[in-house]
Design an enzyme around this catalytic site. Structure first.
Site, PDB file in Angstrom:
ATOM      1  N   HIS A 163      -2.280  -5.227   1.458  1.00  0.00           N
ATOM      2  CA  HIS A 163      -3.586  -5.868   1.246  1.00  0.00           C
ATOM      3  C   HIS A 163      -3.353  -7.320   0.870  1.00  0.00           C
ATOM      4  O   HIS A 163      -2.372  -7.640   0.205  1.00  0.00           O
ATOM      5  CB  HIS A 163      -4.341  -5.182   0.097  1.00  0.00           C
ATOM      6  CG  HIS A 163      -5.521  -5.972  -0.395  1.00  0.00           C
ATOM      7  ND1 HIS A 163      -6.760  -5.902   0.202  1.00  0.00           N
ATOM      8  CD2 HIS A 163      -5.626  -6.903  -1.387  1.00  0.00           C
ATOM      9  CE1 HIS A 163      -7.586  -6.737  -0.431  1.00  0.00           C
ATOM     10  NE2 HIS A 163      -6.919  -7.360  -1.391  1.00  0.00           N
ATOM     11  N   TYR A 222     -12.373  -1.523  -3.522  1.00  0.00           N
ATOM     12  CA  TYR A 222     -12.868  -1.706  -2.158  1.00  0.00           C
ATOM     13  C   TYR A 222     -14.390  -1.527  -2.072  1.00  0.00           C
ATOM     14  O   TYR A 222     -14.911  -1.196  -1.008  1.00  0.00           O
ATOM     15  CB  TYR A 222     -12.160  -0.741  -1.213  1.00  0.00           C
ATOM     16  CG  TYR A 222     -10.795  -1.236  -0.757  1.00  0.00           C
ATOM     17  CD1 TYR A 222     -10.666  -2.390   0.012  1.00  0.00           C
ATOM     18  CD2 TYR A 222      -9.627  -0.545  -1.077  1.00  0.00           C
ATOM     19  CE1 TYR A 222      -9.428  -2.849   0.444  1.00  0.00           C
ATOM     20  CE2 TYR A 222      -8.376  -0.999  -0.649  1.00  0.00           C
ATOM     21  CZ  TYR A 222      -8.303  -2.150   0.110  1.00  0.00           C
ATOM     22  OH  TYR A 222      -7.075  -2.600   0.547  1.00  0.00           O
ATOM     23  N   THR A 279      -5.620  -6.902  10.676  1.00  0.00           N
ATOM     24  CA  THR A 279      -5.804  -5.606  10.023  1.00  0.00           C
ATOM     25  C   THR A 279      -5.135  -4.475  10.809  1.00  0.00           C
ATOM     26  O   THR A 279      -4.481  -3.611  10.228  1.00  0.00           O
ATOM     27  CB  THR A 279      -7.308  -5.309   9.871  1.00  0.00           C
ATOM     28  OG1 THR A 279      -7.929  -6.416   9.210  1.00  0.00           O
ATOM     29  CG2 THR A 279      -7.550  -4.047   9.082  1.00  0.00           C
ATOM     30  N   GLU A 286      -9.566 -10.080  -7.917  1.00  0.00           N
ATOM     31  CA  GLU A 286      -8.570  -9.035  -7.647  1.00  0.00           C
ATOM     32  C   GLU A 286      -7.350  -9.165  -8.559  1.00  0.00           C
ATOM     33  O   GLU A 286      -6.756  -8.157  -8.959  1.00  0.00           O
ATOM     34  CB  GLU A 286      -8.178  -9.070  -6.168  1.00  0.00           C
ATOM     35  CG  GLU A 286      -9.353  -8.646  -5.269  1.00  0.00           C
ATOM     36  CD  GLU A 286      -9.030  -8.717  -3.786  1.00  0.00           C
ATOM     37  OE1 GLU A 286      -7.924  -9.151  -3.410  1.00  0.00           O
ATOM     38  OE2 GLU A 286      -9.903  -8.316  -2.985  1.00  0.00           O
ATOM     39  N   PHE A 296     -15.053   3.980   7.413  1.00  0.00           N
ATOM     40  CA  PHE A 296     -13.674   4.195   6.989  1.00  0.00           C
ATOM     41  C   PHE A 296     -13.503   4.210   5.471  1.00  0.00           C
ATOM     42  O   PHE A 296     -12.391   4.383   4.975  1.00  0.00           O
ATOM     43  CB  PHE A 296     -12.758   3.120   7.600  1.00  0.00           C
ATOM     44  CG  PHE A 296     -13.120   1.699   7.232  1.00  0.00           C
ATOM     45  CD1 PHE A 296     -12.665   1.124   6.053  1.00  0.00           C
ATOM     46  CD2 PHE A 296     -13.938   0.931   8.066  1.00  0.00           C
ATOM     47  CE1 PHE A 296     -13.009  -0.176   5.713  1.00  0.00           C
ATOM     48  CE2 PHE A 296     -14.279  -0.379   7.724  1.00  0.00           C
ATOM     49  CZ  PHE A 296     -13.806  -0.923   6.537  1.00  0.00           C
ATOM     50  N   ARG A 328       2.355  -6.770   8.966  1.00  0.00           N
ATOM     51  CA  ARG A 328       1.718  -5.570   9.529  1.00  0.00           C
ATOM     52  C   ARG A 328       2.310  -5.204  10.886  1.00  0.00           C
ATOM     53  O   ARG A 328       2.458  -4.011  11.195  1.00  0.00           O
ATOM     54  CB  ARG A 328       0.203  -5.775   9.595  1.00  0.00           C
ATOM     55  CG  ARG A 328      -0.451  -5.586   8.217  1.00  0.00           C
ATOM     56  CD  ARG A 328      -1.860  -6.051   8.184  1.00  0.00           C
ATOM     57  NE  ARG A 328      -2.587  -5.583   6.993  1.00  0.00           N
ATOM     58  CZ  ARG A 328      -3.765  -6.061   6.620  1.00  0.00           C
ATOM     59  NH1 ARG A 328      -4.357  -7.008   7.329  1.00  0.00           N
ATOM     60  NH2 ARG A 328      -4.367  -5.589   5.536  1.00  0.00           N
ATOM     61  N   LYS A 332       0.817  -1.216   0.000  1.00  0.00           N
ATOM     62  CA  LYS A 332       0.000   0.000   0.000  1.00  0.00           C
ATOM     63  C   LYS A 332       0.856   1.274   0.000  1.00  0.00           C
ATOM     64  O   LYS A 332       2.067   1.224   0.248  1.00  0.00           O
ATOM     65  CB  LYS A 332      -0.934  -0.025   1.219  1.00  0.00           C
ATOM     66  CG  LYS A 332      -1.997  -1.141   1.159  1.00  0.00           C
ATOM     67  CD  LYS A 332      -2.967  -1.018   2.344  1.00  0.00           C
ATOM     68  CE  LYS A 332      -4.083  -2.044   2.278  1.00  0.00           C
ATOM     69  NZ  LYS A 332      -5.042  -1.884   3.401  1.00  0.00           N
ATOM     70  N   ASN A 359      -1.956   0.355   6.735  1.00  0.00           N
ATOM     71  CA  ASN A 359      -1.446  -0.918   7.266  1.00  0.00           C
ATOM     72  C   ASN A 359      -0.613  -1.721   6.269  1.00  0.00           C
ATOM     73  O   ASN A 359      -0.573  -2.947   6.344  1.00  0.00           O
ATOM     74  CB  ASN A 359      -2.595  -1.739   7.856  1.00  0.00           C
ATOM     75  CG  ASN A 359      -3.660  -2.071   6.828  1.00  0.00           C
ATOM     76  OD1 ASN A 359      -3.549  -1.682   5.674  1.00  0.00           O
ATOM     77  ND2 ASN A 359      -4.678  -2.798   7.243  1.00  0.00           N
ATOM     78  N   ARG A 389      -2.705 -14.410   4.403  1.00  0.00           N
ATOM     79  CA  ARG A 389      -3.408 -13.732   5.504  1.00  0.00           C
ATOM     80  C   ARG A 389      -2.651 -13.935   6.820  1.00  0.00           C
ATOM     81  O   ARG A 389      -2.536 -13.022   7.632  1.00  0.00           O
ATOM     82  CB  ARG A 389      -4.847 -14.253   5.644  1.00  0.00           C
ATOM     83  CG  ARG A 389      -5.781 -13.963   4.480  1.00  0.00           C
ATOM     84  CD  ARG A 389      -6.033 -12.505   4.204  1.00  0.00           C
ATOM     85  NE  ARG A 389      -6.526 -11.756   5.333  1.00  0.00           N
ATOM     86  CZ  ARG A 389      -7.134 -10.566   5.243  1.00  0.00           C
ATOM     87  NH1 ARG A 389      -7.340 -10.003   4.054  1.00  0.00           N
ATOM     88  NH2 ARG A 389      -7.531  -9.933   6.309  1.00  0.00           N
TER      89      ARG A 389
HETATM   90  N1  UDP Z   1      -9.770  -0.255   7.440  1.00  0.00           N
HETATM   91  C1  UDP Z   1      -9.760   0.866   8.231  1.00  0.00           C
HETATM   92  N2  UDP Z   1     -10.474   0.849   9.410  1.00  0.00           N
HETATM   93  C2  UDP Z   1     -11.191  -0.241   9.804  1.00  0.00           C
HETATM   94  C3  UDP Z   1     -11.199  -1.376   8.989  1.00  0.00           C
HETATM   95  C4  UDP Z   1     -10.474  -1.358   7.808  1.00  0.00           C
HETATM   96  O1  UDP Z   1      -9.126   1.865   7.895  1.00  0.00           O
HETATM   97  O2  UDP Z   1     -11.818  -0.200  10.878  1.00  0.00           O
HETATM   98  C5  UDP Z   1      -9.008  -0.255   6.180  1.00  0.00           C
HETATM   99  C6  UDP Z   1      -7.646  -0.953   6.306  1.00  0.00           C
HETATM  100  O3  UDP Z   1      -6.725  -0.309   5.433  1.00  0.00           O
HETATM  101  C7  UDP Z   1      -7.978  -2.354   5.808  1.00  0.00           C
HETATM  102  C8  UDP Z   1      -8.966  -2.050   4.683  1.00  0.00           C
HETATM  103  O4  UDP Z   1      -9.740  -0.965   5.176  1.00  0.00           O
HETATM  104  O5  UDP Z   1      -6.813  -3.051   5.374  1.00  0.00           O
HETATM  105  C9  UDP Z   1      -9.886  -3.182   4.286  1.00  0.00           C
HETATM  106  O6  UDP Z   1     -10.536  -3.661   5.465  1.00  0.00           O
HETATM  107  P1  UDP Z   1     -10.667  -5.212   5.752  1.00  0.00           P
HETATM  108  O7  UDP Z   1     -11.613  -5.376   6.883  1.00  0.00           O
HETATM  109  O8  UDP Z   1     -10.974  -5.935   4.473  1.00  0.00           O
HETATM  110  O9  UDP Z   1      -9.209  -5.610   6.291  1.00  0.00           O
HETATM  111  P2  UDP Z   1      -8.052  -6.496   5.630  1.00  0.00           P
HETATM  112  O10 UDP Z   1      -8.702  -7.559   4.800  1.00  0.00           O
HETATM  113  O11 UDP Z   1      -7.194  -5.555   4.815  1.00  0.00           O
HETATM  114  O12 UDP Z   1      -7.280  -7.050   6.802  1.00  0.00           O
HETATM  115 MG    MG Z   2     -10.130  -7.432   3.327  1.00  0.00          MG
END
Ligand code: UDP
Ligand code: MG
Length: 139
Positions: free
Chosen positions: A115, A49, A91, A126, A57, A102, A9, A112, A85
């Site tokens: 992705h 997204y 996250t 994707e 968010f 992370r 990112k 973070n 993952r």
């Molecule tokens: N995000 C955020 N606040 C939140 C949850 C998500 O800013 O409370 C952002 C963060 O950059 C995250 C992305 O949105 O990586 C996508 O969210 P997701 O729940 O899919 O998390 P990920 O799959 O990236 O762990």
């Molecule tokens: Mg996600």
């Protein structure tokens, strides 16, 4: 072997951590099958997204993802989606396990560093988002 999509990112690319993150992923056993540098516009970041549209968010996330270059890549490994993952961690870096990408490189829950796709079905979608030549690449 299976495939997944990772994106380094804008926070991590902008702070010069892309190389360390790539080395971490290779060290964890992933093979890079495709990679590019991309700059997303608002429509592209919003579409990528779209599943989060309406969440508090979302606007911040879209602005962040278009704030600088990103590095999408196709990674191959055994059980690639679940393995990646696990390798990237939770996250929120404050909740990510020690040694995860992370935990090591993310600034915050929003910024973070990386992705990763969350299912084989989404990985295929994707990968197609960034690599329109994926069939020619043999993906
Ligand atoms: N995000 C955020 N606040 C939140 C949850 C998500 O800013 O409370 C952002 C963060 O950059 C995250 C992305 O949105 O990586 C996508 O969210 P997701 O729940 O899919 O998390 P990920 O799959 O990236 O762990
Ligand atoms: Mg996600």
């Amino acid at each position: 072997m299976s495939l997944t999509l990772a994106i380094i990112k804008p926070d991590a690319v902008g702070s010069g951590k892309a190389g360390k993150i790539l080395a971490h992923l290779e060290g964890a056993g992933f093979t890079v099958r495709a990679m590019r540098l991309a700059r997303l516009n608002k429509a592209q970041a919003g579409a990528f997204y779209a599943v989060h549209e309406g969440r508090p968010f979302y606007d911040e996330l879209v602005d962040f993802m278009m704030s600088g270059p990103v590095i999408p890549m196709v990674l191959e490994a055994d059980d690639a989606v679940a393995s990646l993952r696990e390798t990237i961690g939770a996250t929120d870096p404050a909740e990510a396990a020690d040694g995860t990408v992370r935990k090591l490189y993310a600034e915050s829950k929003g910024r973070n560093a990386i992705h990763a796709s969350d299912s084989d079905e989404n990985a295929a979608i994707e990968i197609g988002f960034f690599f329109s030549n994926h069939e020619r690449l043999g993906l």
